[in-house]
Design an enzyme around this catalytic site. Structure first.
Site, PDB file in Angstrom:
ATOM      1  N   GLU A 206       0.841  -1.211   0.000  1.00  0.00           N
ATOM      2  CA  GLU A 206       0.000   0.000   0.000  1.00  0.00           C
ATOM      3  C   GLU A 206       0.875   1.260   0.000  1.00  0.00           C
ATOM      4  O   GLU A 206       0.547   2.245  -0.648  1.00  0.00           O
ATOM      5  CB  GLU A 206      -0.931  -0.012   1.212  1.00  0.00           C
ATOM      6  CG  GLU A 206      -2.003  -1.101   1.084  1.00  0.00           C
ATOM      7  CD  GLU A 206      -2.859  -1.197   2.335  1.00  0.00           C
ATOM      8  OE1 GLU A 206      -2.306  -1.555   3.388  1.00  0.00           O
ATOM      9  OE2 GLU A 206      -4.058  -0.922   2.260  1.00  0.00           O
TER      10      GLU A 206
ATOM     11  N   GLU B 168      -3.701  -9.323   3.697  1.00  0.00           N
ATOM     12  CA  GLU B 168      -4.475  -8.999   4.905  1.00  0.00           C
ATOM     13  C   GLU B 168      -5.614  -9.972   5.143  1.00  0.00           C
ATOM     14  O   GLU B 168      -5.945 -10.291   6.291  1.00  0.00           O
ATOM     15  CB  GLU B 168      -5.034  -7.572   4.817  1.00  0.00           C
ATOM     16  CG  GLU B 168      -4.014  -6.471   5.031  1.00  0.00           C
ATOM     17  CD  GLU B 168      -3.271  -6.065   3.778  1.00  0.00           C
ATOM     18  OE1 GLU B 168      -3.294  -6.821   2.797  1.00  0.00           O
ATOM     19  OE2 GLU B 168      -2.655  -4.980   3.787  1.00  0.00           O
TER      20      GLU B 168
HETATM   21  C1  LIG Z   1       7.550 -10.826   5.027  1.00  0.00           C
HETATM   22  C2  LIG Z   1       7.607 -12.325   4.982  1.00  0.00           C
HETATM   23  C3  LIG Z   1       7.257 -12.826   3.575  1.00  0.00           C
HETATM   24  C4  LIG Z   1       9.059 -12.761   5.325  1.00  0.00           C
HETATM   25  O1  LIG Z   1       9.126 -14.167   5.381  1.00  0.00           O
HETATM   26  P1  LIG Z   1      10.400 -14.910   6.007  1.00  0.00           P
HETATM   27  O2  LIG Z   1      10.174 -16.369   5.830  1.00  0.00           O
HETATM   28  O3  LIG Z   1      11.619 -14.310   5.450  1.00  0.00           O
HETATM   29  O4  LIG Z   1      10.414 -14.539   7.551  1.00  0.00           O
HETATM   30  P2  LIG Z   1       9.380 -14.906   8.699  1.00  0.00           P
HETATM   31  O5  LIG Z   1       8.026 -15.062   8.153  1.00  0.00           O
HETATM   32  O6  LIG Z   1       9.933 -16.007   9.514  1.00  0.00           O
HETATM   33  O7  LIG Z   1       9.376 -13.552   9.530  1.00  0.00           O
HETATM   34  C5  LIG Z   1      10.526 -13.128  10.262  1.00  0.00           C
HETATM   35  C6  LIG Z   1      10.079 -12.517  11.545  1.00  0.00           C
HETATM   36  O8  LIG Z   1       9.341 -11.317  11.265  1.00  0.00           O
HETATM   37  C7  LIG Z   1       8.064 -11.361  11.868  1.00  0.00           C
HETATM   38  N1  LIG Z   1       7.125 -10.642  10.974  1.00  0.00           N
HETATM   39  C8  LIG Z   1       6.957 -10.827   9.677  1.00  0.00           C
HETATM   40  N2  LIG Z   1       6.055  -9.969   9.188  1.00  0.00           N
HETATM   41  C9  LIG Z   1       5.650  -9.222  10.224  1.00  0.00           C
HETATM   42  C10 LIG Z   1       4.722  -8.152  10.369  1.00  0.00           C
HETATM   43  N3  LIG Z   1       4.035  -7.672   9.309  1.00  0.00           N
HETATM   44  N4  LIG Z   1       4.540  -7.647  11.584  1.00  0.00           N
HETATM   45  C11 LIG Z   1       5.232  -8.094  12.652  1.00  0.00           C
HETATM   46  N5  LIG Z   1       6.126  -9.103  12.586  1.00  0.00           N
HETATM   47  C12 LIG Z   1       6.321  -9.655  11.384  1.00  0.00           C
HETATM   48  C13 LIG Z   1       7.738 -12.851  11.970  1.00  0.00           C
HETATM   49  O9  LIG Z   1       6.789 -13.070  12.974  1.00  0.00           O
HETATM   50  C14 LIG Z   1       9.107 -13.421  12.320  1.00  0.00           C
HETATM   51  O10 LIG Z   1       9.303 -13.176  13.699  1.00  0.00           O
HETATM   52  P3  LIG Z   1      10.061 -14.253  14.612  1.00  0.00           P
HETATM   53  O11 LIG Z   1       9.973 -13.681  15.975  1.00  0.00           O
HETATM   54  O12 LIG Z   1       9.308 -15.561  14.452  1.00  0.00           O
HETATM   55  O13 LIG Z   1      11.440 -14.348  14.053  1.00  0.00           O
HETATM   56  C15 LIG Z   1       6.661 -12.960   6.013  1.00  0.00           C
HETATM   57  O14 LIG Z   1       7.115 -12.684   7.300  1.00  0.00           O
HETATM   58  C16 LIG Z   1       5.239 -12.496   5.914  1.00  0.00           C
HETATM   59  O15 LIG Z   1       4.481 -13.004   5.113  1.00  0.00           O
HETATM   60  N6  LIG Z   1       4.865 -11.543   6.771  1.00  0.00           N
HETATM   61  C17 LIG Z   1       3.506 -11.071   6.914  1.00  0.00           C
HETATM   62  C18 LIG Z   1       3.117 -10.168   5.781  1.00  0.00           C
HETATM   63  C19 LIG Z   1       1.705  -9.650   5.993  1.00  0.00           C
HETATM   64  O16 LIG Z   1       0.786 -10.382   6.228  1.00  0.00           O
HETATM   65  N7  LIG Z   1       1.559  -8.326   5.916  1.00  0.00           N
HETATM   66  C20 LIG Z   1       0.300  -7.678   6.153  1.00  0.00           C
HETATM   67  C21 LIG Z   1       0.250  -7.112   7.527  1.00  0.00           C
HETATM   68  S1  LIG Z   1      -1.330  -6.392   7.929  1.00  0.00           S
HETATM   69  C22 LIG Z   1      -1.282  -4.905   7.118  1.00  0.00           C
HETATM   70  O17 LIG Z   1      -0.301  -4.586   6.521  1.00  0.00           O
HETATM   71  C23 LIG Z   1      -2.496  -4.044   7.247  1.00  0.00           C
HETATM   72  C24 LIG Z   1      -2.442  -2.860   6.352  1.00  0.00           C
HETATM   73  O18 LIG Z   1      -3.406  -2.933   5.354  1.00  0.00           O
HETATM   74  C25 LIG Z   1      -2.551  -1.593   7.136  1.00  0.00           C
HETATM   75  C26 LIG Z   1      -3.921  -1.313   7.676  1.00  0.00           C
HETATM   76  C27 LIG Z   1      -3.933  -0.186   8.624  1.00  0.00           C
HETATM   77  C28 LIG Z   1      -4.778  -0.594   9.761  1.00  0.00           C
HETATM   78  C29 LIG Z   1      -4.546   0.126  10.996  1.00  0.00           C
HETATM   79  C30 LIG Z   1      -5.486  -0.306  12.065  1.00  0.00           C
HETATM   80  C31 LIG Z   1      -6.826   0.327  11.895  1.00  0.00           C
HETATM   81  C32 LIG Z   1      -7.715  -0.046  13.000  1.00  0.00           C
HETATM   82  C33 LIG Z   1      -9.121   0.317  12.659  1.00  0.00           C
HETATM   83  C34 LIG Z   1     -10.034  -0.265  13.646  1.00  0.00           C
HETATM   84  C35 LIG Z   1     -10.828   0.717  14.350  1.00  0.00           C
HETATM   85  C36 LIG Z   1     -11.493   0.053  15.454  1.00  0.00           C
HETATM   86  C37 LIG Z   1     -12.398   0.970  16.138  1.00  0.00           C
HETATM   87  O19 LIG Z   1     -12.846   1.924  15.551  1.00  0.00           O
HETATM   88  O20 LIG Z   1     -12.684   0.678  17.305  1.00  0.00           O
END
Ligand SMILES: CC(C)(COP(=O)(O)OP(=O)(O)OC[C@H]1O[C@@H](n2cnc3c(N)ncnc32)[C@H](O)[C@@H]1OP(=O)(O)O)[C@@H](O)C(=O)NCCC(=O)NCCSC(=O)C[C@@H](O)CCCCCCCCCCCCC(=O)O
Length: 704
Positions: A103, A123
């Protein structure tokens, strides 16, 4: 958490700094706000490039923040500011641009990507939608149909595929940041957000709802993209936020985010003997032997070949070997076509001689589930293989310790329990015994990872984790049918819960004779007999009686359901079965009663969960995450429910305990309804969060 430098005289280079994946934590978001403001206001900067540190652009929002209080600047206004900048902004994508990461790139005016980078909006797999403008910007860039596909499936694209779809402007195999800087130097300011082909694909909502099996995020994703097709950008963004608000605090989002972290937790395995993932080094493996080329052996051979390993595939029956060779080639061809990769297969050597595996580093035995046959084979392998060859069995329930005891080196024996079809199903149970060497476990886990599996290390017991828990679940379903339910009632309740198939449709698919064979081996089958108590506990002979009638399920056109013909998949309720059940109940003196879906779910699922607690108590699984990942990846447990143990924690452990006690009182002859002492302990410890169960399990306790 973001740094700004000036390169090539006039390009402001913003680097995200949050290893390992540059997730958009509060500090990173603040860093972007500050660096963008400085770059935009610096008269020396004519254009901006955004990249990520250490070869990863950005893995999206920081998922760890979702569980707590969110602080720091929100993403939407940050991305709007980037999009509105009067200097061209270029994203330099290396490694991954996922979720909020993509995004961010979409809010930039141009995108340059490494060809192997992974791009996507995953997501939906976290129970969310791309709520930082993804549902509004992507359809405007590439059209509604393509955007719907990416957003509702969450699938990843390579840089090359992203170029074809029009998501990126250029793909490079060279240094991506340098290419992006060069690109930035060559462009006038502007923005490529356009309004193209915003028509919707008809019927998409019905299709998405059907395949969602009750998950709410895919449906919300469609609604958000529909808004992009019908509303101006600002109103579309508002709709995106509203839909995100309904998903964000939902139980499904919590369950799916738990699954994301659990999948990573299970790779960090440990065993009661003290061996662990971080202190056990896997042995390098390049050549693997597969013995027995039935359905499982063929799938395992394909999975190994696709992972780039050399395979020696052995089947001692010449005719069976020829048939297997033909089948494996077909499977490889189809998979290569589907994945768009070149065909592999020349690294498989076929043989009818067991001696052909003499020089491999690891053997996977996949012959019939017959202990005498496996014993003999393990003795032979132990003599003919190299002294340090790992001997693995694909048995789904036989005793791994016993097999190990047939060999000269029991420490080199582990179970590698694949699930059919083995080249498709993601789960691998790696079964260790008390004598298995840490290196043997580490090697099997690593091999599973290379094959793209979610590998879970478990202890040795009858049925290991998955099949052991399945027994009470399947038995409860049969008991419910004895008591008055029909197979349709039971299956409907489980399918509405989210399983792709209920117990009986699944049993018809895999073949009723499979379970019959297992029950025979356990001495439970008494041909022609209707007695409902065997080996001192309640037993349902219904499955045996159907098998005695030649009703093996889909393959014979009749089982728990009726099919148009043998091999057909369309299950119809069978009037014959209904009268058979009425007669059976009458002969047993059972008075049929009305059974509702709540009772079906409670009896089947709580029996399964209760066995899960026994497994945790015995140390067969190290934690609830192991059980949950086994059920999500191997048994079709709905991912948006998080797995059986997470589901129990959501229902409330006290409630699960109370309902088990209730059913146990009604059915004292069913041992698997007797609540596990670990469940009682967790309830009396105040039903802690699932992340704390491991502490309670390890606490010394008295079972008196
Ligand atoms: C990126 C990867 C493909 C890498 O893979 P790889 O195999 O190299 O590594 P690992 O998977 O082992 O990951 C290493 C390490 O990193 C951690 N990790 C990975 N990604 C994340 C992350 N996104 N966040 C945190 N940590 C992460 C993982 O856990 C490992 O940690 P460890 O301790 O085990 O070593 C692969 O990692 C991957 O696929 N990652 C996830 C990618 C993903 O799914 N991304 C999407 C995230 S969600 C998002 O981006 C949402 C957006 O659209 C933003 C939206 C904004 C919203 C804000 C909130 C609004 C709230 C509104 C609600 C209102 C409520 C009310 O009104 O009351």
């Amino acid at each position: 958490m973001a740094a700004l430098t000036r390169v090539s005289g006039s390009v402001g280079l913003i680097s995200l700094l949050n290893p390992p994946v540059n997730a958009l934590s509060a500090a990173v978001r603040q860093g972007i706000v500050d660096t963008v403001r400085r770059a935009v206001s610096d008269p020396q900067v004519k254009s901006v490039v955004i990249c990520g540190q250490n070869g990863v652009f950005c893995g999206g929002a920081d998922i760890k923040e979702f569980g707590g209080h969110m602080s720091g600047p929100p993403l939407v206004p940050i991305f709007n500011t980037i999009e509105a900048a009067d200097k061209p902004v270029v994203a330099a994508i290396e490694g991954s641009a996922l979720g909020g990461g993509l995004e961010l790139a979409l809010a930039c005016h141009y995108r340059i990507t490494q060809s192997k980078a992974r791009l996507g909006l995953p997501e939906v797999s976290l129970g969310l939608l791309p709520a930082a403008g993804g549902t509004q910007r992507l359809p405007r860039l590439i059209g509604v149909p393509a955007a719907l596909d990416l957003i509702t499936t969450g699938r990843h694209l390579t840089g090359a595929e992203a170029l074809k779809l029009g998501i990126v402007d250029q793909v490079t195999d060279q240094n991506t940041v340098e290419a992006a800087v060069k690109f930035a130097l060559s462009i006038p300011s502007g923005c490529n957000i356009c309004r193209l082909h915003l028509s919707e694909r008809p019927g998409v909502m019905q299709r998405v709802k059907k395949s969602a099996h009750g998950a709410i995020a895919p449906v919300a994703c469609v609604q958000a993209v529909q808004a992009a097709a019908t509303l101006p950008f600002t109103q579309g963004m508002q709709r995106e936020q509203e839909l995100m608000a309904t998903l964000f605090g939902s139980g499904q989002a919590r369950a799916l985010q738990y699954c994301f972290f659990s999948q990573r937790v299970v790779s960090k395995w440990s065993s009661p003997s003290g061996s662990r993932w971080d202190t056990s080094k896997p042995k390098p493996v390049t050549k693997v032997g597969v013995i027995g080329l039935g359905t499982m052996g063929r799938g395992i051979t394909v999975a190994l070949a696709l992972a780039g390993l050399s395979v020696v595939a052995v089947e001692t029956q010449q005719q069976q070997m020829m048939a297997a060779q033909h089948a494996v080639s077909g499977m490889l061809e189809r998979t290569a076509r589907r994945r768009g990769v070149s065909l592999v297969g020349d690294q498989i050597r076929y043989s009818v001689e067991l001696e052909a595996v003499a020089d491999v580093e690891l053997v996977i035995e996949a012959v019939f589930e017959d202990m005498a046959l496996k014993e003999k084979l393990f003795k032979q392998l132990s003599t003919l293989c190299k002294a340090d060859t790992l001997l693995c069995s694909n048995t789904s329930s036989l005793d791994i310790d016993h097999l190990a005891s047939q060999t000269h080196s029991p420490q080199l024996v582990v179970g590698m329990h694949f699930f059919a079809p083995a080249h498709v199903m993601k789960l691998l149970e790696v079964v260790y015994g008390p004598r298995s060497a840490p290196q043997a476990v580490a090697t099997a886990m690593e091999l599973g990872k290379r094959m793209g599996k979610v590998s879970v290390a478990v202890g040795n017991c009858s049925g290991f984790v998955g099949n052991r828990m399945l027994m009470p679940y399947v038995e409860e379903a049969s008991f419910l049918v004895e008591e008055g339910a029909s197979p349709e009632i039971v299956d409907r309740a489980l399918e509405e819960f989210g399983f792709p198939m209920g117990v009986f449709r699944m049993s018809d698919l895999s073949g009723l004779d499979v379970g019959w064979k297992v029950r025979k081996a356990r001495g439970l089958v008494e041909p022609g007999q209707m007695s409902r108590v065997r080996q001192g506990r309640r037993y349902s002979p219904l499955g045996d009686l159907l098998c005695e009638q030649g009703r093996f399920g889909q393959k014979t056109g009749r089982g728990w359901y009726l099919y148009d013909s043998a091999g057909s998949r369309e299950a119809q309720p069978d009037p014959w079965l209904q009268s058979f059940l009425e007669e059976y109940r009458a002969r047993q003196g059972l008075v049929s009663r009305r059974i509702d879906s709540q009772e079906v779910l409670e009896r089947c699922l709580y029996a399964l969960i209760n066995e899960g607690f026994n497994i945790l108590q015995e140390g067969i699984a190290a934690g609830p995450e192991d059980i949950d990942m086994i059920y999500v990846f191997g048994y079709g447990f709905p991912r948006h429910r998080g797995g059986p143990m997470f589901y129990a924690s959501q229902v409330g452990l006290a409630q699960v305990l109370q309902r088990l006690e209730h059913y146990q009182q009604l059915h004292p002859d069913i041992p698997h309804l007797r609540p596990s002492s670990l469940l009682r302990r967790l309830v009396s410890s105040g039903s802690p969060r699932i992340q704390r169960w491991r502490e309670i399990i390890r606490m010394p306790h008295s079972s008196l």
